[in-house]
Enzyme design. Structure first.
Site, PDB file in Angstrom:
ATOM      1  N   LEU B  68      20.030  -6.134   0.825  1.00  0.00           N
ATOM      2  CA  LEU B  68      19.683  -5.624   2.152  1.00  0.00           C
ATOM      3  C   LEU B  68      18.442  -6.304   2.708  1.00  0.00           C
ATOM      4  O   LEU B  68      18.372  -6.639   3.883  1.00  0.00           O
ATOM      5  CB  LEU B  68      19.425  -4.111   2.085  1.00  0.00           C
ATOM      6  CG  LEU B  68      20.627  -3.208   1.858  1.00  0.00           C
ATOM      7  CD1 LEU B  68      20.173  -1.764   1.741  1.00  0.00           C
ATOM      8  CD2 LEU B  68      21.625  -3.352   2.996  1.00  0.00           C
ATOM      9  N   GLY B  71      11.527  -9.051   0.244  1.00  0.00           N
ATOM     10  CA  GLY B  71      10.140  -9.288   0.651  1.00  0.00           C
ATOM     11  C   GLY B  71       9.473 -10.158  -0.380  1.00  0.00           C
ATOM     12  O   GLY B  71      10.122 -10.699  -1.262  1.00  0.00           O
ATOM     13  N   MET B  73       7.519  -9.267  -2.678  1.00  0.00           N
ATOM     14  CA  MET B  73       7.325  -8.630  -3.976  1.00  0.00           C
ATOM     15  C   MET B  73       8.599  -8.050  -4.554  1.00  0.00           C
ATOM     16  O   MET B  73       8.741  -7.911  -5.756  1.00  0.00           O
ATOM     17  CB  MET B  73       6.328  -7.474  -3.835  1.00  0.00           C
ATOM     18  CG  MET B  73       4.984  -7.911  -3.394  1.00  0.00           C
ATOM     19  SD  MET B  73       4.294  -9.040  -4.584  1.00  0.00           S
ATOM     20  CE  MET B  73       3.654 -10.246  -3.467  1.00  0.00           C
ATOM     21  N   VAL B  76      15.617  -5.331  -1.997  1.00  0.00           N
ATOM     22  CA  VAL B  76      16.342  -4.068  -1.873  1.00  0.00           C
ATOM     23  C   VAL B  76      17.826  -4.370  -1.771  1.00  0.00           C
ATOM     24  O   VAL B  76      18.233  -5.222  -0.977  1.00  0.00           O
ATOM     25  CB  VAL B  76      15.889  -3.270  -0.634  1.00  0.00           C
ATOM     26  CG1 VAL B  76      16.625  -1.941  -0.571  1.00  0.00           C
ATOM     27  CG2 VAL B  76      14.394  -3.048  -0.666  1.00  0.00           C
ATOM     28  N   LYS B  91      15.893  -0.695  -5.317  1.00  0.00           N
ATOM     29  CA  LYS B  91      14.749  -1.573  -5.094  1.00  0.00           C
ATOM     30  C   LYS B  91      14.312  -2.144  -6.431  1.00  0.00           C
ATOM     31  O   LYS B  91      14.163  -1.406  -7.400  1.00  0.00           O
ATOM     32  CB  LYS B  91      13.622  -0.759  -4.476  1.00  0.00           C
ATOM     33  CG  LYS B  91      12.491  -1.596  -3.930  1.00  0.00           C
ATOM     34  CD  LYS B  91      11.617  -0.733  -3.051  1.00  0.00           C
ATOM     35  CE  LYS B  91      10.647  -1.576  -2.243  1.00  0.00           C
ATOM     36  NZ  LYS B  91       9.974  -0.788  -1.227  1.00  0.00           N
ATOM     37  N   ASP B 184      -0.047   4.234   2.008  1.00  0.00           N
ATOM     38  CA  ASP B 184       0.357   3.156   2.923  1.00  0.00           C
ATOM     39  C   ASP B 184       1.313   3.701   3.976  1.00  0.00           C
ATOM     40  O   ASP B 184       2.398   3.165   4.175  1.00  0.00           O
ATOM     41  CB  ASP B 184       1.001   2.014   2.127  1.00  0.00           C
ATOM     42  CG  ASP B 184       1.151   0.754   2.977  1.00  0.00           C
ATOM     43  OD1 ASP B 184       0.396   0.610   3.967  1.00  0.00           O
ATOM     44  OD2 ASP B 184       2.020  -0.071   2.664  1.00  0.00           O
ATOM     45  N   LYS B 186       2.860   4.021   7.402  1.00  0.00           N
ATOM     46  CA  LYS B 186       2.945   3.189   8.600  1.00  0.00           C
ATOM     47  C   LYS B 186       4.357   3.327   9.143  1.00  0.00           C
ATOM     48  O   LYS B 186       5.267   3.781   8.418  1.00  0.00           O
ATOM     49  CB  LYS B 186       2.622   1.739   8.268  1.00  0.00           C
ATOM     50  CG  LYS B 186       3.511   1.134   7.213  1.00  0.00           C
ATOM     51  CD  LYS B 186       3.037  -0.257   6.885  1.00  0.00           C
ATOM     52  CE  LYS B 186       3.892  -0.874   5.796  1.00  0.00           C
ATOM     53  NZ  LYS B 186       3.341  -2.135   5.315  1.00  0.00           N
ATOM     54  N   ASN B 189       7.343   2.456   7.084  1.00  0.00           N
ATOM     55  CA  ASN B 189       7.675   3.270   5.918  1.00  0.00           C
ATOM     56  C   ASN B 189       8.285   4.614   6.284  1.00  0.00           C
ATOM     57  O   ASN B 189       8.483   5.458   5.422  1.00  0.00           O
ATOM     58  CB  ASN B 189       6.424   3.512   5.065  1.00  0.00           C
ATOM     59  CG  ASN B 189       6.112   2.319   4.190  1.00  0.00           C
ATOM     60  OD1 ASN B 189       6.995   1.527   3.920  1.00  0.00           O
ATOM     61  ND2 ASN B 189       4.869   2.191   3.788  1.00  0.00           N
TER      62      ASN B 189
END
Lengths: 254, 1086
Positions: B68, B71, B73, B76, B91, B184, B186, B189
């Site tokens: 999907l 990133g 790191m 997903v 993930k 985090d 935002k 998220n």
């Protein structure tokens, strides 16, 4: 129906077979016992061997597991509402193996100031059935053996049915169509071989598939507690079987 | 059963498990055949079967369908879970970010904490695991996009915005209550499902992933700090608080209201500066006017720079938003009387209109005289109203304060419990740094209650480093470390270069050269060394010279790496330089051949070794110089001529080179997960030290050539057998990367220097302290004398011995004393009691001196036919109780002259055996349980006996125990549950859930904070009584049968039966005094 402090009641599934199985019972119960052990011997034995026991050791442990399982009537501790028979049996097996390691009497308290010693049973406790203390990969190996056992039983049933109707040759010729194997020969050639019209052959294939589906559903139905779980269990067993694709297999798989 | 092995793989699915059981049909295809269409026209069967979903990755229990998102790191996937069957998002960390064991462990810790967060607005975590060392977890698949994509769509829909942020705040509060911070928050998220339900996702994880991204410790590593609270953005050491999550919620609210985040700037530094220093405001006055004032005020209050000025909790924010939605005044700002009236009128329109009419009529009909009066009255009314409002506000503020304090306390307790498990995992990974850090956060601040129990002290003891001496200078990273060739000195470069003498480890000299990169002792000259520093110069230091420290060769090259040929003859100094990444030039090596160190200033022969790289090492006989380059090339040179001898195989990026003492092996480190051994003669290479959980940074072979020492990023120093390659010892104590290791010339001591700024010295001869020897026999919690200095052990042969505590030495016995009951007082003297059977088959209670087991006397127990079950003595020794069978309990009053027996009969159905009996600490109550009953019977025995039945267990109750204050009763059943009851009213107050099999032993620490239990599931667990949460778990090879805290809280004993003979083992924990006065000096320190 016996009532225990933890409220166990038995549904009419494989648990019944267990209830009947007794080492000291009449011919009927011994037959049930024999049936029970015969059926699950394979998966249990394979599992024990995977734990690193030698062949003879594993045979002994398997024997001991069944004896103890029935003698201690540990299945009574399970809550059939909570789990599938497969997971319960695995839980009991894992438990038993751990116990064997702990020199058999680990749950007995001795000496000291307290004399409690009532955990003499062999099985996992209420609710244990769903969470055997076993690595998922190990559990999956067990489940794969189990799936084979279930498939085998269903096939045997279909075969016996065809044999009873003197149609063993038909069974042998058509069983390759039970799965989705594209390697199965074309209908036309098989029809010619059996001396059947193409349409008649297709009907036979359809019937056999139906018989197999029914047999498989019945087999699985005996190991779950709710008819609604049959599809889930089917899917699970299928997936666990399929997860053993090349490159995903255990190194010691033979 | 026979299994056909050679059956060809199924062409459909590749399955090769075709077996006799399935008549050689492929099992997967058989299952799939069930799904073929049911029409009798089976022609359909010959059409190609629908594409079976193939798993992209073999993840246990899942079919991974598609990728999907990916990133930096993690990645997903969309996956199908098998049981229960559903679509999930999976993930997985990418290999790069999963590299450190620390990172993986933290990822798992966080995911575990998150899986406990079941809230309708928190994205649920379903499961977790590891695939090829890469941790993964699955969560609900949210298909409705994220909030960042909805910002513009929501613009102007104020009530919708308020409701949404309120929901998010509720979810965040729910997590805070369970000790989990988001860190985090935002718009990216906040996810939505198909139905548009919002979910807060990635609790704690996103930050976690970023934190590790570059091992950088600045907020820049977090990417855009747009939604971070200033205190977090300013300092990465700040791990976030409730207040910083409230700030982030405010930043999200601000963006939804204004259409842009609170702070924007070109470039990260400018953005950070604005976040840290500027007050947030709605800049465009015209546009801002359209935004409801209350929402603006709420957002700005969340965005206050000072955390104390923000809402105290996410709950307060949610309640404010609800007040806004309900049309009530918000608390964030005092509202005037007029506005209050107007708001009220909006809520009660009809009534308000009527009243307003009255006011108008009254004013219209009033004479001028009254006008003045009326105005005065109105003013007074307003004043009164104002005072009332202020009072109400104060009350509300106080309530809020109390709630905040309560919530803070609960949160601290939960955090404590969660952190203790994290500490245990950190310790298991030898990550003492993290363990100590977590432990330190739970030292109580002044005025706060101390939550720490046995487990804290136990872990604290375990987290203390195992080295015998630590040297440190201002905490600067240790960049170089070496023993002098004669072994008399140890020097290390930190902020300055420190030289210690190795006999006493006193500081001998301090070389005031900052940023020393490397140094080398000049052979045969005591206290003379060359040093290279970051100023590109080579210095010489000679302790006894009039001018001990001077530059001898300026501008040699970047960060010179110096090595000196360790042999007689001309002095050869090799200076390697660091590669320059900006100009992309490789480091180089220059050799200087001189006759005396001083010559280096004036000249000597200088020769540049072509293409050598800048890491240098001489062989011990001085015949070879090895150089290693950033590109991984290792070259051997003849040092006197500068001729290249040979090139050794490939390593990556050489960062350390050392020869073995015999010169035949070269060990290289290349920031790899192993060190490499090169055979100098043949050039063959092999990896060694592969078990580190991080990268190997430095390695050196011991003087006897048998052992390799390595230092690594996993904070450990390890020893390896050179012959077998096996790990032989592991030293934990550094809290960051171990950057240098050095053997003392006698091979008895290993020094390690780390990025934590310490040099630690480890003894290699005796290695670690041996485990304490188990004591054969049984014991239990009743076997401790009340003063905790003595305890009784029953031997398997039935004899009893008295041991000391804490030293466990035997004081008396073993003697035949009878069946142990426990300690109690009698005639003002502490005694140990046992049950004995007399010749006439009656029983007596024998007393033995608690100092030496000398016989003190015996009390006949009239009317007691054996056996007496679960005998127990009250703490004051005044009463004795035991089960008599048939649901009957005998209670003897030992203080009365006749030792009267009272029989307590319980209405337990069958003839019932007593399983557990326990007196309350004040002796006024007796708790009992029986076979064939799942109830606990709590007897009042002070006056007229009467009992209360406590029900709720599902199995027989095998253990009963009161807390020291007598207010709580703990009971454990043979099922696996431990329950807690309020003694006052018999109500169940909680359960300790986690054991998988029956509980075999139970105790509560005397400070009443920690419960210990052992179970058939082969674990010993510690529980925090305040939160009912597990705080430590010890996996045992066999089940333990009893568990007991030493009364002074410094030990936890448990009994194990390996090969049928019971043995008592002990976990030690230092006392609070020791832990709170800093590390005790290690034994054996010189």
């Amino acid at each position: 129906m016996e009532k225990y402090p933890w409220g166990v009641q038995f549904p009419t599934t494989r648990w019944d077979e267990l209830a009947m199985a007794s080492l000291h019972g009449d011919a009927e119960s011994r037959r049930a016992l024999d049936e029970f052990c015969r059926r699950y011997w394979g998966p249990v034995n394979k599992f024990i061997r995977r734990q690193g026991h030698s062949e003879t050791e594993a045979a002994d442990l398997t024997q001991e597991f069944f004896l103890n399982f029935l003698e201690a009537r540990s299945w009574r501790r399970a809550d059939p509402q909570q789990g599938k028979f497969r997971t319960f049996l695995l839980g009991a097996l894992v438990h038993r193996l751990a116990k064997a390691r702990a020199h058999r009497d680990r749950l007995k308290r001795g000496g000291g100031t307290e004399i409690v010693g009532f955990e003499e049973s062999a099985g996992p406790r209420d609710g244990e059935a769903g969470m055997p203390t076993v690595a998922p990969a190990e559990a999956e190996h067990f489940d794969r053996e189990w799936a084979l056992e279930i498939l085998g039983s269903a096939l045997t049933e279909v075969r016996a049915d065809y044999a009873a109707r003197d149609k063993l040759r038909l069974y042998e010729a058509l069983k390759c169509y039970l799965g989705t194997q594209p390697t199965a020969p074309a209908y036309e050639s098989v029809a010619a071989e059996l001396g059947l019209a193409l349409a008649a052959l297709k009907t036979e294939v359809f019937r056999m598939r139906q018989a197999f589906r029914t047999a498989l559903h019945r087999e699985i139905g005996r190991t779950v507690n709710d008819p609604r779980q049959v599809q889930d269990e089917l899917r699970y067993l299928r997936n666990v079987m399929a997860s053993q694709l090349p490159g995903m297999r255990g190194s010691d798989e033979t | 059963m026979p299994r056909e092995n050679s059956f060809p793989a199924c062409t459909q699915c590749g399955c090769t498990v075709s077996t006799a059981e399935t008549e050689f049909l492929c099992p997967v295809c058989l299952f799939d055949g069930l799904d073929l269409p049911e029409e009798s026209d089976a022609a359909a069967a010959l059409t190609p079967t629908p594409e079976r979903p193939r798993s992209l990755l073999p993840i246990q229990g899942h079919t991974v369908v598609a990728e999907l998102a990916r990133g930096g790191m993690g990645v997903v996937y969309r996956a199908r879970q098998w049981e229960p069957e559903r679509e999930v998002a999976l993930k997985m960390l990418l290999p790069f970010s999963a590299a450190s064991a620390d990172m993986r462990a933290r990822f798992q810790r966080e995911a575990q904490a998150l899986s406990a967060l079941e809230h309708p607005a928190i994205l649920p975590i379903y499961g977790m695991g590891e695939h090829d060392g890469l941790p993964w977890f699955t969560m609900k698949l949210a298909t409705g996009g994220n909030l960042a994509e909805r910002v513009s769509a929501l613009r102007g829909r104020w009530r919708e915005i308020a409701a949404l942020v309120g929901t998010l705040a509720d979810a965040v509060q729910f997590a805070h209550d369970r000790g989990v911070l988001h860190r985090d928050l935002k718009p990216g998220n906040i996810l939505f499902d198909e139905a548009g339900q919002p979910y807060v996702a990635d609790f704690g994880l996103a930050k976690l992933i970023h934190e590790d991204a570059a091992h950088t410790q600045t907020a820049l590593a977090l990417g855009t700090p747009t939604y971070l609270a200033p205190e977090v953005a300013a300092s990465s050491a700040h791990r976030g608080t409730v207040a910083s999550d409230v700030y982030s919620l405010g930043a999200v609210l601000f963006e939804l209201l204004a259409g842009h985040p609170p702070f924007q700037a070109d470039g990260l530094p400018a953005l950070l500066a604005r976040i840290v220093s500027e007050e947030a405001r709605f800049p465009d006055a015209v546009a801002a006017a359209a935004i409801p004032r209350d929402l603006r005020v709420i957002a700005l209050r969340c965005l206050a720079k000072n955390p104390a000025h923000r809402y105290a909790s996410a709950r307060e924010l949610a309640e404010e938003l609800r007040r806004y939605l309900g049309g009530e005044p918000i608390l964030a700002r005092p509202v005037g009387a007029g506005e209050r009236l107007w708001r009220w009128s909006r809520r009660q329109p009809a009534l308000a209109t009527a009243l307003a009419a009255c006011v108008v009529i009254a004013i219209a009909g009033a004479a001028g005289v009254w006008r003045q009066l009326r105005q005065t009255e109105a003013a007074r009314a307003v004043a009164v109203q104002k005072t009332e409002a202020e009072q109400a506000q104060r009350v509300r503020a106080e309530t809020a304060q109390r709630q905040a304090e309560q919530s803070e306390r609960v949160m601290r307790q939960n955090l404590y419990a969660a952190d203790m498990l994290a500490v245990q995992r950190a310790l298991a990974e030898h990550d003492l740094g993290t363990a100590r850090l977590l432990l330190e956060t739970h030292r109580p601040p002044a005025g706060q209650p101390d939550l720490r129990g046995f487990e804290w002290r136990y872990f604290w003891g375990r987290a203390q480093p195992g080295n015998f001496l630590t040297l440190a200078h201002e905490g600067h990273e240790v960049s170089a470390l070496a023993f002098s060739p004669d072994g008399a000195s140890l020097a290390y470069a930190s902020r300055q270069v420190m030289v210690h003498d190795t006999a006493t480890f006193q500081l001998q000299a301090r070389i005031p050269m900052p940023s020393t990169q490397s140094f080398a002792f000049v052979p045969g000259m005591k206290h003379v060394m060359f040093l290279g520093n970051r100023e590109h110069d080579v210095h010489i230091w000679a302790a006894n010279a009039p001018n001990p420290f001077q530059i001898v060769r300026p501008r040699v090259g970047r960060w010179p790496n110096v090595a000196i040929r360790p042999a007689v003859g001309p002095l050869v100094l090799a200076v390697g330089t660091h590669p320059n990444f900006t100009t992309n030039t490789e480091g180089r090596t220059v050799i200087f051949t001189i006759n005396h160190p001083r010559e280096l200033t004036t000249g000597g022969r200088r020769q540049v070794l072509p293409d050598a790289g800048g890491v240098v090492a001489f062989s011990p006989d001085g015949r070879l110089l090895a150089t290693g380059s950033w590109q991984g090339k290792i070259t051997l040179w003849e040092p006197l001529t500068g001729a290249a001898v040979k090139t050794l195989g490939n390593a990556r990026r050489v960062i350390s080179l050392r020869f073995s003492p015999d010169g035949r092996t070269l060990v290289a480190c290349s920031h790899d997960d192993s060190a490499w051994l090169f055979d100098v003669e043949s050039g063959t290479q092999r990896p060694v030290a592969r078990a580190h959980a991080g990268r190997v940074v430095d390695a050196e072979i011991s003087p006897d050539g048998r052992t390799l020492a390595t230092g690594a990023t996993d904070q450990t120093v390890r020893l390896w057998d050179m012959a077998t390659g096996r790990e032989t010892a592991r030293f934990a104590g550094h809290s960051y990367t171990v950057s240098r290791v050095a053997w003392s010339p006698d091979g008895n001591v290993l020094a390690s220097g780390g990025q934590d700024g310490t040099v630690r010295l480890w003894r290699v001869d005796g290695t670690a302290a041996a485990e304490e020897e188990p004591i054969p026999g049984h014991s239990s919690r009743r076997m401790f004398a009340p003063d905790g200095r003595r305890w009784v052990v029953s031997h398997p042969d039935g004899k009893t011995a008295l041991h000391g505590y804490p030293n466990l030495e035997r004081i008396a016995g073993p003697n035949e004393l009878g069946r142990p009951v426990g300690f109690g007082r009698r005639e003002g003297e502490s005694a140990f009691f046992t049950l004995r059977t007399k010749r006439d088959n009656d029983s007596e209670l024998a007393r033995w001196a608690s100092t030496d087991l000398r016989a003190l006397g015996a009390t006949p127990l009239a009317g007691a036919e054996m056996p007496l079950l679960s005998p127990v003595l009250s703490a004051d020794g005044g009463r004795f109780a035991a089960g008599l069978g048939r649901g009957e309990i005998g209670l003897w009053d030992l203080s009365s002259p006749q030792h009267a027996l009272q029989r307590l009969q319980l209405p337990v159905p069958q003839a019932s055996t007593t399983l557990a009996l326990e007196f309350s600490p004040d002796g006024r109550r007796l708790a009992a349980s029986f076979m064939d009953s799942t109830s606990v019977y709590l007897w009042e025995i002070a006056g007229t006996p009467g009992y209360r039945e406590l029900t709720g267990h599902k199995g027989f109750v095998t253990h009963l125990l009161f807390t020291a204050d007598g207010q709580t009763l703990a009971s454990a059943d043979g099922d696996k549950v431990i329950k807690l009851w309020s003694v006052a009213d018999g109500k169940e107050t909680g359960s300790l859930l986690g054991h998988r099999l029956g509980v075999l032993g139970l105790d509560i620490s005397s400070d009443g904070r920690t419960v210990a239990s052992v179970s058939g599931d082969q674990t010993l667990r510690l529980w925090n009584l305040a939160t009912r949460r597990e705080v430590a778990r010890f996996e045992l090879p066999v089940p333990a049968h009893t568990v007991a805290f030493a009364p002074d809280g410094t030990g936890l004993l448990y009994e194990r039966r390996d090969s049928d003979s019971p043995r008592i083992l002990i976990h030690r924990a230092p006392g609070l005094r020791a832990t709170d006065t800093g590390p005790s000096p290690s034994p054996g320190a010189p």
